[in-house]
Design a protein around this motif. Structure first.
Motif, PDB file in Angstrom:
ATOM      1  N   LEU A 158      -9.735  -4.144  -3.294  1.00 24.28           N
ATOM      2  CA  LEU A 158      -8.635  -3.265  -2.892  1.00 24.28           C
ATOM      3  C   LEU A 158      -7.749  -4.039  -1.931  1.00 24.28           C
ATOM      4  O   LEU A 158      -8.208  -4.528  -0.905  1.00 24.28           O
ATOM      5  CB  LEU A 158      -9.176  -1.997  -2.227  1.00 24.28           C
ATOM      6  N   LEU A 159      -6.468  -4.172  -2.269  1.00 24.01           N
ATOM      7  CA  LEU A 159      -5.533  -4.946  -1.454  1.00 24.01           C
ATOM      8  C   LEU A 159      -4.784  -4.037  -0.488  1.00 24.01           C
ATOM      9  O   LEU A 159      -4.566  -2.860  -0.770  1.00 24.01           O
ATOM     10  CB  LEU A 159      -4.532  -5.673  -2.360  1.00 24.01           C
ATOM     11  N   ARG A 160      -4.388  -4.596   0.632  1.00 22.38           N
ATOM     12  CA  ARG A 160      -3.577  -3.834   1.582  1.00 22.38           C
ATOM     13  C   ARG A 160      -2.230  -3.522   0.943  1.00 22.38           C
ATOM     14  O   ARG A 160      -1.687  -4.321   0.191  1.00 22.38           O
ATOM     15  CB  ARG A 160      -3.357  -4.629   2.861  1.00 22.38           C
ATOM     16  N   PRO A 161      -1.671  -2.356   1.241  1.00 27.09           N
ATOM     17  CA  PRO A 161      -0.403  -1.987   0.592  1.00 27.09           C
ATOM     18  C   PRO A 161       0.750  -2.869   1.067  1.00 27.09           C
ATOM     19  O   PRO A 161       0.780  -3.332   2.206  1.00 27.09           O
ATOM     20  CB  PRO A 161      -0.204  -0.531   1.015  1.00 27.09           C
ATOM     21  N   ARG A 162       1.683  -3.089   0.147  1.00 26.11           N
ATOM     22  CA  ARG A 162       2.897  -3.827   0.496  1.00 26.11           C
ATOM     23  C   ARG A 162       3.813  -2.922   1.310  1.00 26.11           C
ATOM     24  O   ARG A 162       3.606  -1.711   1.401  1.00 26.11           O
ATOM     25  CB  ARG A 162       3.600  -4.289  -0.782  1.00 26.11           C
ATOM     26  N   GLU A 163       4.819  -3.520   1.885  1.00 26.08           N
ATOM     27  CA  GLU A 163       5.790  -2.717   2.640  1.00 26.08           C
ATOM     28  C   GLU A 163       6.493  -1.750   1.691  1.00 26.08           C
ATOM     29  O   GLU A 163       6.765  -2.070   0.538  1.00 26.08           O
ATOM     30  CB  GLU A 163       6.818  -3.627   3.311  1.00 26.08           C
ATOM     31  N   PHE A 194      -5.064  -3.329  -6.657  1.00 27.26           N
ATOM     32  CA  PHE A 194      -6.381  -3.943  -6.790  1.00 27.26           C
ATOM     33  C   PHE A 194      -6.231  -5.322  -7.411  1.00 27.26           C
ATOM     34  O   PHE A 194      -5.418  -5.522  -8.312  1.00 27.26           O
ATOM     35  CB  PHE A 194      -7.286  -3.109  -7.699  1.00 27.26           C
ATOM     36  N   LYS A 195      -7.039  -6.264  -6.934  1.00 25.76           N
ATOM     37  CA  LYS A 195      -7.138  -7.575  -7.579  1.00 25.76           C
ATOM     38  C   LYS A 195      -8.329  -7.485  -8.515  1.00 25.76           C
ATOM     39  O   LYS A 195      -9.442  -7.140  -8.100  1.00 25.76           O
ATOM     40  CB  LYS A 195      -7.360  -8.652  -6.525  1.00 25.76           C
ATOM     41  N   VAL A 196      -8.106  -7.751  -9.806  1.00 29.13           N
ATOM     42  CA  VAL A 196      -9.140  -7.548 -10.820  1.00 29.13           C
ATOM     43  C   VAL A 196      -9.332  -8.828 -11.628  1.00 29.13           C
ATOM     44  O   VAL A 196      -8.489  -9.719 -11.610  1.00 29.13           O
ATOM     45  CB  VAL A 196      -8.752  -6.379 -11.768  1.00 29.13           C
ATOM     46  N   PRO A 197     -10.447  -8.943 -12.363  1.00 30.13           N
ATOM     47  CA  PRO A 197     -10.636 -10.102 -13.243  1.00 30.13           C
ATOM     48  C   PRO A 197      -9.601 -10.114 -14.372  1.00 30.13           C
ATOM     49  O   PRO A 197      -9.029  -9.074 -14.719  1.00 30.13           O
ATOM     50  CB  PRO A 197     -12.046  -9.905 -13.805  1.00 30.13           C
ATOM     51  N   PHE A 245      -3.845   7.911  -0.251  1.00 32.29           N
ATOM     52  CA  PHE A 245      -4.861   7.181   0.500  1.00 32.29           C
ATOM     53  C   PHE A 245      -4.168   6.411   1.612  1.00 32.29           C
ATOM     54  O   PHE A 245      -3.221   5.665   1.372  1.00 32.29           O
ATOM     55  CB  PHE A 245      -5.612   6.208  -0.414  1.00 32.29           C
ATOM     56  N   ALA A 246      -4.640   6.600   2.840  1.00 36.25           N
ATOM     57  CA  ALA A 246      -4.069   5.880   3.985  1.00 36.25           C
ATOM     58  C   ALA A 246      -5.133   4.934   4.534  1.00 36.25           C
ATOM     59  O   ALA A 246      -6.289   5.322   4.717  1.00 36.25           O
ATOM     60  CB  ALA A 246      -3.626   6.862   5.059  1.00 36.25           C
ATOM     61  N   TRP A 247      -4.732   3.706   4.784  1.00 39.20           N
ATOM     62  CA  TRP A 247      -5.655   2.735   5.358  1.00 39.20           C
ATOM     63  C   TRP A 247      -5.995   3.165   6.777  1.00 39.20           C
ATOM     64  O   TRP A 247      -5.135   3.618   7.526  1.00 39.20           O
ATOM     65  CB  TRP A 247      -5.010   1.356   5.398  1.00 39.20           C
ATOM     66  N   PRO A 248      -7.250   3.018   7.187  1.00 41.95           N
ATOM     67  CA  PRO A 248      -7.601   3.354   8.565  1.00 41.95           C
ATOM     68  C   PRO A 248      -6.977   2.359   9.544  1.00 41.95           C
ATOM     69  O   PRO A 248      -6.726   1.202   9.180  1.00 41.95           O
ATOM     70  CB  PRO A 248      -9.128   3.263   8.583  1.00 41.95           C
TER      71      PRO A 248
END
Length: 194
Positions: free
Chosen positions: A22-27, A36-39, A97-100
């Protein structure tokens, strides 16, 4: 917002061999989107089923992107090659979904061992930057003596003065007999000459 009805996959995987990050959201990315970074083998249906079955997160839509990486020179053959691309997928979530927030006090995660390792890493980085700037490596005298070396020096000095090193553990009886035999044999003679 109406949820879409879709069929889910029927193939069961108990020990997945893929890694999804799970990647941090962009601006300016809305909170109901997650990246998400996936295979490279992953498709949209795989990610949707994975999120639904593993985390019980329903997904409204999935978008996939392939990001090409810059060409590099091989260290072994010195040829130019292009590494495989990075595949990312952006999913639209039903619930936002909000990052903590990053905690201000990190002592719960930082053990003394990790802090010491971090200090050594920072010290080595500083030393390496100075070496790159000056073009020479600093001498041992420029570093100064560290506390572990000073403590070892004091312990060695104490042992030379007092002698009789003991570790506080009893010796195995077999070794105690050998030690006593060595004490009984006079100097200059071996046990066989006796």
């Amino acid at each position: 917002m109406a949820s879409k009805v879709f069929r889910t996959g029927t193939k069961q995987i108990f020990l997945p061999s893929h890694i999804i990050t799970l990647l941090r959201p962009r601006e300016n990315q809305p909170p109901n989107f997650a990246s998400f970074k996936v295979p490279l083998k992953f498709n949209k249906l795989d990610l949707r089923d994975y999120l639904l079955h593993a985390y019980n997160v329903p997904v409204l839509g999935v978008r996939s992107q392939l990001t090409q990486r810059r060409p590099r020179r091989s260290k072994m053959h010195h040829r130019i090659y292009r590494p495989p691309p990075v595949k990312t997928m952006t999913v639209e979530l039903q619930k936002p979904f909000a990052w903590p927030e990053v905690p201000a006090d990190l002592t719960a995660w930082n053990s003394p061992h990790n802090e010491k390792r971090q200090q050594v890493t920072e010290k080595n980085d500083k030393w390496q930057k100075q070496a790159e700037k000056k073009g020479t490596f600093p001498l041992r005298d420029e570093f100064g003596t560290d506390s572990a070396r000073m403590q070892l020096r004091k312990e060695a000095k104490r042992l030379l003065e007092e002698g009789n090193w003991e570790n506080g553990k009893t010796l195995d009886p077999k070794f105690a007999q050998v030690q006593n035999k060595k004490k009984d044999v006079p100097e200059g003679k071996t046990e066989n000459q006796g």
